[in-house]
Design a protein around this motif. Sequence first.
Motif, PDB file in Angstrom:
ATOM      1  N   ARG A  36     108.206   8.189  56.270  1.00 31.90           N
ATOM      2  CA  ARG A  36     108.622   7.915  57.784  1.00 31.90           C
ATOM      3  C   ARG A  36     107.106   7.199  57.526  1.00 31.90           C
ATOM      4  O   ARG A  36     106.221   7.625  57.430  1.00 31.90           O
ATOM      5  N   PRO A  37     107.712   5.480  57.996  1.00 32.07           N
ATOM      6  CA  PRO A  37     106.246   5.528  58.258  1.00 32.07           C
ATOM      7  C   PRO A  37     105.648   5.560  60.029  1.00 32.07           C
ATOM      8  O   PRO A  37     106.362   5.659  60.759  1.00 32.07           O
ATOM      9  N   LEU A  38     104.174   5.996  60.221  1.00 33.57           N
ATOM     10  CA  LEU A  38     103.555   5.656  61.547  1.00 33.57           C
ATOM     11  C   LEU A  38     102.749   4.627  62.675  1.00 33.57           C
ATOM     12  O   LEU A  38     102.496   4.445  63.270  1.00 33.57           O
ATOM     13  N   HIS A  81      99.783  16.255  55.713  1.00 31.34           N
ATOM     14  CA  HIS A  81     101.092  15.705  54.901  1.00 31.34           C
ATOM     15  C   HIS A  81     101.475  13.735  55.907  1.00 31.34           C
ATOM     16  O   HIS A  81     102.827  13.212  55.368  1.00 31.34           O
ATOM     17  N   ILE A  82     100.474  13.300  55.951  1.00 31.49           N
ATOM     18  CA  ILE A  82     100.225  11.446  55.808  1.00 31.49           C
ATOM     19  C   ILE A  82      99.414  11.541  54.599  1.00 31.49           C
ATOM     20  O   ILE A  82      98.032  11.606  53.458  1.00 31.49           O
ATOM     21  N   TYR A  83      99.586  10.013  53.633  1.00 29.65           N
ATOM     22  CA  TYR A  83      98.936   9.347  53.017  1.00 29.65           C
ATOM     23  C   TYR A  83      99.239   8.253  53.413  1.00 29.65           C
ATOM     24  O   TYR A  83     100.272   7.638  54.035  1.00 29.65           O
ATOM     25  N   LYS A  84      99.007   7.268  52.312  1.00 32.00           N
ATOM     26  CA  LYS A  84      98.910   5.546  52.163  1.00 32.00           C
ATOM     27  C   LYS A  84      99.563   5.652  51.271  1.00 32.00           C
ATOM     28  O   LYS A  84      99.401   5.611  50.015  1.00 32.00           O
ATOM     29  N   GLY A  85     100.566   4.422  51.705  1.00 30.10           N
ATOM     30  CA  GLY A  85     101.427   4.079  50.255  1.00 30.10           C
ATOM     31  C   GLY A  85     102.396   2.816  50.503  1.00 30.10           C
ATOM     32  O   GLY A  85     102.498   2.570  51.475  1.00 30.10           O
ATOM     33  N   LYS A  86     103.322   3.034  49.783  1.00 32.71           N
ATOM     34  CA  LYS A  86     104.327   2.219  49.565  1.00 32.71           C
ATOM     35  C   LYS A  86     105.358   2.802  50.027  1.00 32.71           C
ATOM     36  O   LYS A  86     105.960   3.504  49.090  1.00 32.71           O
ATOM     37  N   TRP A 127     111.635  -6.750  55.441  1.00 31.13           N
ATOM     38  CA  TRP A 127     110.631  -5.309  54.964  1.00 31.13           C
ATOM     39  C   TRP A 127     109.561  -6.453  54.210  1.00 31.13           C
ATOM     40  O   TRP A 127     109.501  -7.434  53.146  1.00 31.13           O
ATOM     41  N   GLU A 128     109.037  -6.189  53.554  1.00 31.09           N
ATOM     42  CA  GLU A 128     107.220  -5.832  53.552  1.00 31.09           C
ATOM     43  C   GLU A 128     106.892  -4.622  52.672  1.00 31.09           C
ATOM     44  O   GLU A 128     107.247  -3.554  52.824  1.00 31.09           O
ATOM     45  N   ASP A 129     106.429  -5.193  51.449  1.00 33.44           N
ATOM     46  CA  ASP A 129     105.854  -4.636  49.780  1.00 33.44           C
ATOM     47  C   ASP A 129     104.559  -4.360  50.201  1.00 33.44           C
ATOM     48  O   ASP A 129     103.473  -5.181  49.747  1.00 33.44           O
ATOM     49  N   ARG A 130     104.408  -2.737  50.990  1.00 30.20           N
ATOM     50  CA  ARG A 130     102.856  -3.887  51.646  1.00 30.20           C
ATOM     51  C   ARG A 130     102.154  -1.988  51.491  1.00 30.20           C
ATOM     52  O   ARG A 130     103.507  -0.762  51.654  1.00 30.20           O
ATOM     53  N   LEU A 141     101.747   6.907  56.245  1.00 32.72           N
ATOM     54  CA  LEU A 141     103.352   7.199  55.998  1.00 32.72           C
ATOM     55  C   LEU A 141     103.332   8.805  56.483  1.00 32.72           C
ATOM     56  O   LEU A 141     102.394   9.455  56.204  1.00 32.72           O
ATOM     57  N   PHE A 142     104.630   9.953  56.275  1.00 35.07           N
ATOM     58  CA  PHE A 142     104.394  11.221  57.237  1.00 35.07           C
ATOM     59  C   PHE A 142     105.445  11.442  55.547  1.00 35.07           C
ATOM     60  O   PHE A 142     106.428  10.937  55.177  1.00 35.07           O
ATOM     61  N   ARG A 143     104.303  12.703  55.056  1.00 31.05           N
ATOM     62  CA  ARG A 143     105.244  13.049  54.235  1.00 31.05           C
ATOM     63  C   ARG A 143     106.179  14.020  53.964  1.00 31.05           C
ATOM     64  O   ARG A 143     105.854  15.019  54.219  1.00 31.05           O
ATOM     65  N   SER A 144     107.347  13.354  54.828  1.00 34.08           N
ATOM     66  CA  SER A 144     108.774  14.523  55.147  1.00 34.08           C
ATOM     67  C   SER A 144     109.254  14.223  54.098  1.00 34.08           C
ATOM     68  O   SER A 144     110.380  15.219  54.133  1.00 34.08           O
ATOM     69  N   THR A 145     109.651  13.385  52.948  1.00 31.96           N
ATOM     70  CA  THR A 145     110.526  14.428  51.940  1.00 31.96           C
ATOM     71  C   THR A 145     109.749  15.932  51.425  1.00 31.96           C
ATOM     72  O   THR A 145     110.332  16.414  50.598  1.00 31.96           O
ATOM     73  N   ALA A 146     109.032  16.168  51.619  1.00 35.44           N
ATOM     74  CA  ALA A 146     107.734  17.225  51.100  1.00 35.44           C
ATOM     75  C   ALA A 146     108.569  18.574  52.065  1.00 35.44           C
ATOM     76  O   ALA A 146     108.530  19.841  51.448  1.00 35.44           O
ATOM     77  N   VAL A 147     109.249  17.896  53.171  1.00 38.12           N
ATOM     78  CA  VAL A 147     109.485  18.929  54.397  1.00 38.12           C
ATOM     79  C   VAL A 147     111.191  18.895  54.515  1.00 38.12           C
ATOM     80  O   VAL A 147     111.451  19.354  56.348  1.00 38.12           O
ATOM     81  N   GLY A 148     112.013  17.719  53.581  1.00 39.78           N
ATOM     82  CA  GLY A 148     113.065  17.839  53.746  1.00 39.78           C
ATOM     83  C   GLY A 148     113.927  17.127  54.512  1.00 39.78           C
ATOM     84  O   GLY A 148     115.487  16.329  54.149  1.00 39.78           O
ATOM     85  N   ASP A 149     112.881  15.652  54.512  1.00 42.52           N
ATOM     86  CA  ASP A 149     113.647  14.239  54.342  1.00 42.52           C
ATOM     87  C   ASP A 149     114.624  13.276  53.713  1.00 42.52           C
ATOM     88  O   ASP A 149     114.241  13.505  51.959  1.00 42.52           O
TER      89      ASP A 149
END
Length: 585
Positions: free
Chosen positions: A322-324, A286-291, A303-306, A310-318
């Motif tokens: 979400r950044p952690l 459920h966790i990955y590195k991304g922008k 806002w930072e483009d970096r 991240l929590f892959r919350s869109t895969a479970v309905g969000d």
Amino acid sequence: MNVFADFNERIRKVVEGLELKTVTGAPLDLGRVSVEPPRDASHGDLATNAAMVLAKAVGQNPRALAETIAAALEADPDVAETAVAGPGFVNLRLKDAYWQAYLVRLVHLGPDFGRSRMGRGAKVNVEYVSANPTGPMHVGHCRGAVVGDTLANLLAFTGHDVTKEYLINDAGAQIDVLARSVLLRYREALGEDIGEIPAGLYPGDYLVPLGKQLAADYGDGLLKMPDEVAMAILKDRSIDAMMAMIREDLALLNVHHEVFFSERSLHADNAKAIRAAVAELTLAGHIYKGKLPPPKGEKPDDWEDREQTLFRSTAVGDDIDRPLVKSDGQFTYFAADVAYLKDKVRRGFEHTVFVLGADHGGYVKRMEALARAVGGNSLKLTVLLCQLVKLYRNGEPVRMSKRSGDFVTLREVVEEVGRDPIRFMMLYRKNDAPLDFDFAKVTEQSKDNPVFYVQYASARCHSVFRQAREQLGDVAADRAALTADAALLTEESEIALIRKLAEYPRLIESAAQSLEPHRLAFYLYDLASAFHAQWNRGTENPDLRFVKVTDRQLTHARLGLVQAVLDVITSGLGLIGAEAPSEMR
């Protein structure tokens, strides 16, 4: 004792006895068959949709099937008559003897009437209030406190294993602000002229006693300590003092939590709990590195483009991942939520309920997504949002602002109008609807004031028993004697009152299932209205009075009815957290 559940089972057996065959050969699904009160009481006591939900499956016309079901139900010894209405509803009218026997069972159950095993011991965590520990409770916190507390009471009454919890938000920036604010009051207590409280700090006078206590305990010692050491002491003392104040305020409202969970504990030991929770989500994929894409609309300055964790919350309905972890390497607030929910799972909760203010609307989807990731199908999470309470005094709005120190405290409201009006009126609208609270109206002694009207019904019940003792001397001494002559209750208005009482178990279960405690307040008002109406009939017609000195047996039967009303009102008010008074002054 749930009439509707009882007849739902009876109707299912009747349908099974008809040996209906589905057109596909599949087993007949009776899961959608329901029994409810008819919308119009003149149509009967109960109504079922059995014919309408089964007609298509068995290839029959709904009204024709309804006629068949109605004819079969007439064989039930408790059914007086049946009728088919509309597209295929079957209405039932029960015999008076059924209701008279029901009253006997109700009175014998007493305080346990309405109690249910529906929850089957399921562990439920209800977290509510959870106000920042930066000052006394104000009336804005009141609604969530009452909704959460009453809901927890309802869930416990229906057989759930409930824990009432308060999350102490003692790890955020607001605690630094609180400590700096207390430091000013400490310096003031030492004799320093602190001038006007700087913007951004808490100016409330409620911090003055804490400043004086610190001065008594430390003298000027805190000013001589390294800032880091002094601030640690100030934070601990401030949180302890504010939580003691909050507990006292909540107790005035008859709200008592069983668990006070410190958010700081999640950050202890180098955020060990948060790191462990994030690691578990990482292993689960459920966790990955991304922008993240920039927010819709105008791009914020910060806002930072970096690349982020991240929590892959869109895969479970969000709606968005979400950044952690913040840019400075610190965990986000949401990362603490991950650890907190993990902790609830470890404690064995099957359902966790959060009662929050309306300003937390953006919190809902991310927490629901988190629950799916953390608990899979084993954890149910519900967020209830409470809309704002608008406070009035004689129709004029009362404004409050916690940061300015110009606010109405919960303590002030309780002292002015009393605990019971607050608890009842905070439930007299559904939690997601705005609520107006007027000091004058909630203390008005009239039918227009729901809490007075319900409590007055309780007092009237007690007055009936006092009147009976005065006029008849010895009256029925126990519940069995009160109901020995229940068959004498034959007036339609008396039977109607029993029917209203019989709605209570269904109401309790439905309010618990739907997480809608406001239903209880509405029901109690309706029951009180029915009881007052029966009282008024006795005023107009002496033959209908509860105490009839020329007929002791009938008086006992009617006292049994009064006892039942008193039991239900006492039970319902108890779940709300209010008293059922024996007299009103």
